[in-house]
Design a protein around this motif. Sequence first.
Motif, short mmCIF file in Angstrom:
data_model
loop_
_atom_site.label_atom_id
_atom_site.label_comp_id
_atom_site.label_asym_id
_atom_site.label_seq_id
_atom_site.Cartn_x
_atom_site.Cartn_y
_atom_site.Cartn_z
N GLY A 68 -84.10 -2.78 -55.83
CA GLY A 68 -83.91 -4.21 -55.80
C GLY A 68 -85.16 -4.96 -56.22
N PRO A 69 -85.03 -6.26 -56.44
CA PRO A 69 -86.19 -7.06 -56.83
C PRO A 69 -87.14 -7.26 -55.65
CG PRO A 69 -84.31 -8.47 -56.46
CD PRO A 69 -83.82 -7.06 -56.32
N LYS A 70 -88.30 -7.75 -55.98
CA LYS A 70 -89.29 -8.03 -54.94
C LYS A 70 -88.78 -9.16 -54.06
CE LYS A 70 -94.15 -9.25 -54.34
NZ LYS A 70 -95.44 -9.53 -55.03
N VAL A 71 -88.84 -8.94 -52.78
CA VAL A 71 -88.33 -9.94 -51.83
C VAL A 71 -89.50 -10.49 -51.04
CG1 VAL A 71 -86.83 -10.34 -49.85
CG2 VAL A 71 -86.10 -8.78 -51.67
N VAL A 72 -89.62 -11.80 -51.02
CA VAL A 72 -90.67 -12.45 -50.24
C VAL A 72 -90.25 -12.45 -48.78
CG1 VAL A 72 -91.94 -14.59 -49.90
CG2 VAL A 72 -91.34 -13.85 -52.20
N GLY A 73 -91.15 -12.05 -47.93
CA GLY A 73 -90.81 -12.02 -46.51
C GLY A 73 -90.99 -10.62 -45.96
N ASP A 74 -90.69 -10.49 -44.67
CA ASP A 74 -90.90 -9.19 -44.04
C ASP A 74 -89.69 -8.28 -44.28
OD1 ASP A 74 -90.15 -10.32 -40.62
OD2 ASP A 74 -89.00 -10.35 -42.49
N ALA A 75 -89.82 -7.05 -43.81
CA ALA A 75 -88.76 -6.05 -44.04
C ALA A 75 -87.47 -6.46 -43.37
CB ALA A 75 -89.22 -4.70 -43.49
N GLN A 76 -87.58 -7.16 -42.25
CA GLN A 76 -86.36 -7.54 -41.53
C GLN A 76 -85.49 -8.46 -42.37
OE1 GLN A 76 -85.49 -6.12 -38.61
NE2 GLN A 76 -83.55 -7.14 -39.00
N ARG A 77 -86.12 -9.26 -43.22
CA ARG A 77 -85.35 -10.16 -44.09
C ARG A 77 -84.51 -9.35 -45.07
NH1 ARG A 77 -86.94 -14.02 -48.81
NH2 ARG A 77 -85.25 -15.53 -48.73
N MET A 78 -85.10 -8.27 -45.61
CA MET A 78 -84.37 -7.44 -46.56
C MET A 78 -83.21 -6.75 -45.86
SD MET A 78 -87.25 -5.76 -49.02
CE MET A 78 -88.83 -5.95 -48.23
N LEU A 79 -83.45 -6.27 -44.64
CA LEU A 79 -82.39 -5.57 -43.92
C LEU A 79 -81.27 -6.54 -43.55
CD1 LEU A 79 -84.56 -3.32 -41.55
CD2 LEU A 79 -83.56 -2.74 -43.76
N SER A 80 -81.63 -7.72 -43.12
CA SER A 80 -80.61 -8.71 -42.75
C SER A 80 -79.80 -9.13 -43.98
CB SER A 80 -81.27 -9.94 -42.12
OG SER A 80 -81.97 -9.60 -40.94
N ALA A 81 -80.48 -9.31 -45.11
CA ALA A 81 -79.76 -9.71 -46.33
C ALA A 81 -78.82 -8.60 -46.79
CB ALA A 81 -80.76 -10.03 -47.43
N THR A 82 -79.25 -7.35 -46.65
CA THR A 82 -78.37 -6.23 -47.02
C THR A 82 -77.14 -6.22 -46.14
OG1 THR A 82 -80.27 -4.95 -47.76
CG2 THR A 82 -78.23 -3.74 -47.33
N ARG A 83 -77.35 -6.43 -44.85
CA ARG A 83 -76.21 -6.46 -43.93
C ARG A 83 -75.26 -7.59 -44.30
NH1 ARG A 83 -78.92 -7.19 -39.77
NH2 ARG A 83 -79.30 -5.02 -39.21
N SER A 84 -75.78 -8.75 -44.64
CA SER A 84 -74.93 -9.88 -45.03
C SER A 84 -74.22 -9.61 -46.34
CB SER A 84 -75.77 -11.15 -45.15
OG SER A 84 -76.38 -11.48 -43.92
N ALA A 85 -74.89 -8.91 -47.26
CA ALA A 85 -74.30 -8.66 -48.57
C ALA A 85 -73.09 -7.75 -48.49
CB ALA A 85 -75.35 -8.04 -49.50
#
Lengths: 166, 136
Positions: A68-85
Amino acid sequence: MKAAILLAAVLAMGACTSSSDSEEPSATVGDIAFSPPPGWLVQELGSNTRVWVPSSNPRKESITIIVGPKVVGDAQRMLSATRSALAVLHDVRVTADAPVTTTNGLTGERFDLTFHPDGATNRLYGRNHIVLIVGDHPVHVIYTAATPDPNHLALDRALASIRKES
Amino acid sequence: MSSFVHRAALTASFVLGLGLAIHSSRTSADPVPPGPGSDLTEPVTGDPALGYPEPGYETGPIHPFDPSSSDPSDVQIEDLSPDEQAYVEANLDTSAWPPIHNAFAAATTQAAADATAQAAANLVGLDGIESTGVVP
């Protein structure tokens, strides 16, 4: 006699060179490297996505790796976004959700789910979606199958091979 | 020699006079800002605008969903034709409205959830995962 000995020697040599001793091909996307299951065929979908399917595929299974692309923010943001996706999937039902750590020390989260794919709404597919945090990038390892392998051999092998190239 | 000096003096005086004339005309055209109390300031007359109506012209706060008060020009329902009365009475029945409103509310909520999920997918690179990796 000599022919038989020679034939036996050739067969012995062939038995010694098993698939586990041969050098596995590896793929690289950016600075993320991984080794697909041996004997699986690769399809490249864009610069950040690879899909592997076995040459003989009665289970209709595949392994997809997406950097995936570079995501600004901490790892939890990436995990939460994946769950929402995951909600974009039709009739999605998440059956399990747990943190994961690979043998190479990469951490992330694993989602086990079922859904109806586009174009196959009458058939339920199983998916194991693992998202790993590698630096500022989410790396998705997605196993999809109409009849999932209960042992997850190919998935575990691909997961263990993911590493960040130094 | 004396004629030359005479002509030079005459030319110089002409140039000087012309320069003085130009300068005076320019300075007289420059705008002079009016000072207080000068003839060019606009006098203040009357009361300043206060943002509220004059006494007796107040309208009060607006309640758009409340029925308006009776107006002498209103037509009483008894004065309408039978067809017009039937039309008005049919629109008085709002019992069928809640299911319609609920359906729109549900659709809006679902659309918002879909947009949130799609935005999250775009963020982490999961565009098109509905079909990616699916072997038909």
